[in-house]
Structures are given as C-alpha cells and as structure tokens.
Motif scaffolding. Structure first.
Motif, short mmCIF file in Angstrom:
data_model
loop_
_atom_site.label_atom_id
_atom_site.label_comp_id
_atom_site.label_asym_id
_atom_site.label_seq_id
_atom_site.Cartn_x
_atom_site.Cartn_y
_atom_site.Cartn_z
N HIS B 98 -25.58 33.52 9.52
CA HIS B 98 -26.75 34.47 9.28
C HIS B 98 -27.79 34.07 10.21
O HIS B 98 -28.74 33.37 9.89
CB HIS B 98 -27.12 34.40 7.75
N ILE B 99 -28.30 34.80 11.36
CA ILE B 99 -29.19 34.55 12.29
C ILE B 99 -29.69 35.91 12.25
O ILE B 99 -29.78 36.67 13.14
CB ILE B 99 -28.39 34.04 13.61
N CYS B 100 -30.84 35.91 11.23
CA CYS B 100 -31.69 37.01 10.85
C CYS B 100 -32.32 37.46 12.12
O CYS B 100 -32.53 38.73 12.46
CB CYS B 100 -32.63 36.86 10.04
N CYS B 103 -30.33 39.88 14.18
CA CYS B 103 -29.05 40.81 13.25
C CYS B 103 -29.81 42.18 13.25
O CYS B 103 -30.97 42.43 12.95
CB CYS B 103 -28.99 39.95 11.84
N CYS B 109 -32.12 43.97 4.49
CA CYS B 109 -30.98 43.28 4.30
C CYS B 109 -31.07 42.73 2.67
O CYS B 109 -32.22 42.06 2.46
CB CYS B 109 -30.74 42.32 5.40
N THR B 204 -25.65 43.90 3.78
CA THR B 204 -26.03 42.97 4.93
C THR B 204 -25.81 43.62 6.15
O THR B 204 -25.65 45.06 6.36
CB THR B 204 -25.35 41.64 4.95
N GLY B 205 -25.94 42.96 7.22
CA GLY B 205 -25.63 43.52 8.63
C GLY B 205 -24.08 43.54 9.18
O GLY B 205 -23.64 43.68 10.12
S1 SF4 Z 1 -26.91 40.03 7.22
FE1 SF4 Z 1 -29.02 39.79 6.32
S2 SF4 Z 1 -29.15 37.42 5.84
FE2 SF4 Z 1 -27.52 37.56 7.22
S3 SF4 Z 1 -28.47 37.48 9.35
FE3 SF4 Z 1 -28.59 39.73 8.92
S4 SF4 Z 1 -30.55 40.16 8.10
FE4 SF4 Z 1 -30.02 37.86 8.13
#
Ligand code: SF4
Ligand code: SF4
Ligand code: FES
Lengths: 182, 238
Positions: B98-100, B103, B109, B204-205
């Motif tokens: 998870h690299i916000c 992302c 999210c 999520t993404g």
């Molecule tokens: S899915 Fe959500 S928590 Fe994960 S990297 Fe993307 S924004 Fe961050």
C-alpha cells in the motif's frame, strides 16, 4: 527550556519533505527565534552530525549502508527522533523495489546498465558510493523512533503542528486527518 | 415484528429481531468501524474490524454477522477492541503493498480512512512486500493485487447483485488472490458483463477505472445498496 538544538537529515527520499518544511514560510522565523539549526541539508552547512541534539526530523527510508550509519548516529546523539514523511514512516516509494526479487541488483542494473546511453556500468567505489541494502526499510525498523509525521510530503501545517507541540511539550503526537498517508 | 432490547456502550435501545448488532448500533448513531461489510451485500465477517465485546459470550464477535438478542450488553470501544482494530489495519498494510502516495484511490480509500480512524501513525509489523500482479487486460477496468484486502465485496457484488459470478477467491492465506472466471485475465472473462459493480464496491484502489491516475478514483459505494433497495423494496432512495 533553552534554545532547542534542531536538526534535519535526509536519507532515501526525494527531498520533498524538506521542500514542504521550507513551506513553513514565516513560521521559520518563529522557529529560528527559539531553535538553533545544528545540522540540516537545507538549514546549515555543517558536515558532521553534532552531539547533544534535541530534535531531529529524518526524511527518507533507510536505503543504503550510509543511510543506516546516519540513522544510528542520529539516534545516538538525539533526544527526540522524528520519522518525517511516508518514506521514513513506511518505506513508501523508496521501498517499491522491495517487491522485486533481488531488487537491489535489479534496480541498479535497470538504471545504470539498461538505461545508460554512454558507458553502462554500476558505480562502485568503496567508502564513496554507498551500497544498497537488500531492502529499503522504514526508519523505525532500524532505530527506535519517537514521533511519526506521515504524508508524501507532509503538508506544512502538519509539520508546524509537530514542531509547535515539541516547542511547547518536548514531544508530539498527531491525530485524526493529520495521520493521512500519501 | 418482534423487538429486542439491548444495551450498546451504556445506551439502552431497541432493535428489530432480524437486525444485526451493527445495524442496531448504526440506527442508534453508534459508529463501529467496518471494511468487508457493504450495504446491499450479504455479510461474511471476513475482516474483523467490527469486533465487539458482548458480555457473557467470552469471546469477541463481529457486529456485522451477529443478530441482536434480548438483554445483550455490548461494548464497542474498549481499549482491547481499539488495540485489536489498529492491529488488524496494520496487518492489512503489512500484507500487501500500500503506497498511498502513488495509489489511484489516495484520498478516497476506506482502508486509508480506517488507518486514520484507528490512529495508525506507523506499522509495527514487518512489511511482507509480496510480488503482486496488475491485470489491465479488461477494456474498461483494472485490478491491482497490491491494493487488495480480500474483503470479497467484489465477489459478492458480482454474484449477488449482477448475477454474473465472475469473481472468486483462489489460494490460501497470504497467497490468496481474487480471480476472474478460471483464474484467467479479466479481459478474457466470458461471464463479466462490464457493469462495473465490483469496481464501485471495492473499498480500496484494487479495482479501478482505467485511465485514472494517482488520487483520481472516486467511487460511489452506495450504488450497490441503492440498487438492492430499489429492487427489493421498489424504493429509489439512497
Ligand atoms: S488502497 Fe488505500 S491504503 Fe492502499 S495504497 Fe491505495 S489509498 Fe493507500
Ligand atoms: S478487489 Fe477490492 S473488493 Fe475485491 S476483495 Fe480485493 S479489496 Fe475487496
Ligand atoms: S465488517 Fe464485520 S467482519 Fe468485516
């Protein structure tokens, strides 16, 4: 409290956190009135990290052996160590290579061999060019960290909140949306 | 319609007998964090974010799958629950990549919001850094396993609301992955109708609309609940 001995260092980061620090604008004057910047890539021209530092903001992940040494030195000589920005807090973009098998070698060969136009070679010079660690690590994976400032980069008001808390209470702790990563 | 009386965080309230503890709490304005639960879908109790302490049960139970019962005394915010919730979120962050900052879902999210809600300022566990693939073989949508939390909301939305059952979960433990059809590229799926319900349901993404880049994904996760209410109750309300 007397004048705060204040330091910042940057390890495996892009300098974005430091640029955001400079976005503190006029608050930098307030800080300068109460702190001495004893070490910082953007605030002093001192080569050796001094002893007896009160606070140090560390930008960047621990990516190579030089970063690792620097982190240990900071810990030994600093009362309050602050992980400054997502790379320091989580590894973030610097740690993207961790998902690639044999990542350290792969990224070096991609950058310096495959992408090179002239003289493809992986730079090597003992004691001068640092060696990549097998994994890029968050700072708290190698030394104890006291305060965390997430954000890529952390917005200036978030940095200001932490610095103000430190000036007033000697330490800091963020809550709510101030913890948002990315 | 039978009514049960129960106590949640010291508040005495009544709920319909078919309601879950989560629904009863929400109706009373008591917020319990959730992740795998989505209005309009069946509940699976997969993520454990909504664990609550029900006196006399001797163990923690997910609020989203537990029915209300007469005289229940429920605590939703004990120190123990809060420390477990933070631990669950940290483990989710440690398990995939998870690299916000880079992302598509940054800023919209549910996992990122949960991290804020539980006060996660860093992850105390070692990151696993698994090698995860990204499937962009579908014409309109993409799947990034780096961001998947295995909530199975996509699986349920596709099966229960669209009726296509394109999605499933294959593998076990940290090797588990969502798959389309017979674990083949999404773009080659013969069952996918390209309706996009899975994308809207995804917290999520992990599922995204192609062409969107960092922090551009903005989903309407209430769409699933809206469709189901419209279908079952003939009410076109959010
Ligand atoms: S899915 Fe959500 S928590 Fe994960 S990297 Fe993307 S924004 Fe961050
Ligand atoms: S792809 Fe999204 S909705 Fe499906 S299991 Fe993963 S996180 Fe949940
Ligand atoms: S929301 Fe209840 S277990 Fe996931």
């Amino acid at each position: 409290m007397g004048r705060l001995k204040f330091a910042t260092v940057w390890l495996g980061g892009c300098s974005g956190c430091h640029m955001s620090f400079l976005d503190l604008d006029e608050f930098l004057f307030d800080l300068a009135a109460r702190a001495d910047v004893v070490y910082s890539p953007v605030g002093s021209d001192i080569k050796e990290y001094p002893e007896g530092v009160d606070v140090c903001l560390i930008e960047g992940a621990v990516n190579n052996d030089e970063n690792l040494e620097a982190a240990k030195t900071v810990r030994d000589r600093t009362r309050l160590v602050v992980s400054f920005g997502d790379c320091a807090v989580s590894g973030n973009v610097t740690a993207l290579r961790n998902t690639i098998p044999d990542g350290a070698r792969m990224v070096a060969s991609r950058s310096y061999l495959e992408q090179a136009d002239l003289n493809p070679m992986i730079p090597q010079a003992e004691g001068i060019v640092p060696t990549l660690l097998p994994l890029a690590l968050p700072v708290h994976a190698v030394i104890p960290v006291d305060v965390y400032i997430p954000g890529c980069p952390p917005p200036a008001d978030r940095i200001k909140a932490v610095v103000q808390q430190i000036l007033e209470h000697g330490t800091a702790h963020l809550e709510g949306r101030q913890l948002k990563m990315g | 319609m039978a009514v049960k009386t129960l106590t949640i965080d010291g508040t005495l309230l009544s709920a319909r007998e078919e309601q879950t503890v989560l629904q009863a709490a929400r109706d009373a304005g008591i917020a319990i964090p959730t992740l795998c639960q989505l209005d309009g879908l069946s509940t699976v109790g997969a993520c454990r974010m909504c664990l609550v302490d029900i006196e006399g049960t001797g163990r923690l139970l997910p609020a989203c799958t537990t029915r209300v019962a007469e005289g229940m005394v429920i605590h939703t915010k004990t120190e123990r629950l809060q420390s477990y919730r933070r631990m669950i979120v940290e483990l989710l962050f440690a398990e995939r990549n998870h690299i916000c900052a880079v992302c598509v879902a940054n800023g919209a999210c549910e996992l990122q919001d949960l991290a804020i809600e539980v006060g996660m300022d860093h992850v105390r566990f070692d990151y696993l850094h698994p090698e995860c693939s990204v499937d962009i073989s579908h014409k309109r949508f993409g799947l990034d396993h780096n961001r998947c939390v295995l909530c199975t909301r996509c699986v349920r939305a596709c099966d229960e609301v669209e009726g296509a059952h394109t999605w499933d979960v294959a593998g076990r433990g940290t090797a588990a992955r969502v798959i389309t059809d017979m674990a083949q590229p999404w773009g080659t799926s013969e069952t996918c109708t390209s309706c996009g319900k899975c994308v809207q349901a995804c917290p999520t993404g992990a599922l995204f609309i192609k062409g969107m880049t960092v922090a551009e994904s903005r989903k309407d996760r209430s769409e699933i609940g809206f469709l189901v209410t419209a279908r079952e109750k003939k009410q076109w309300v959010v």
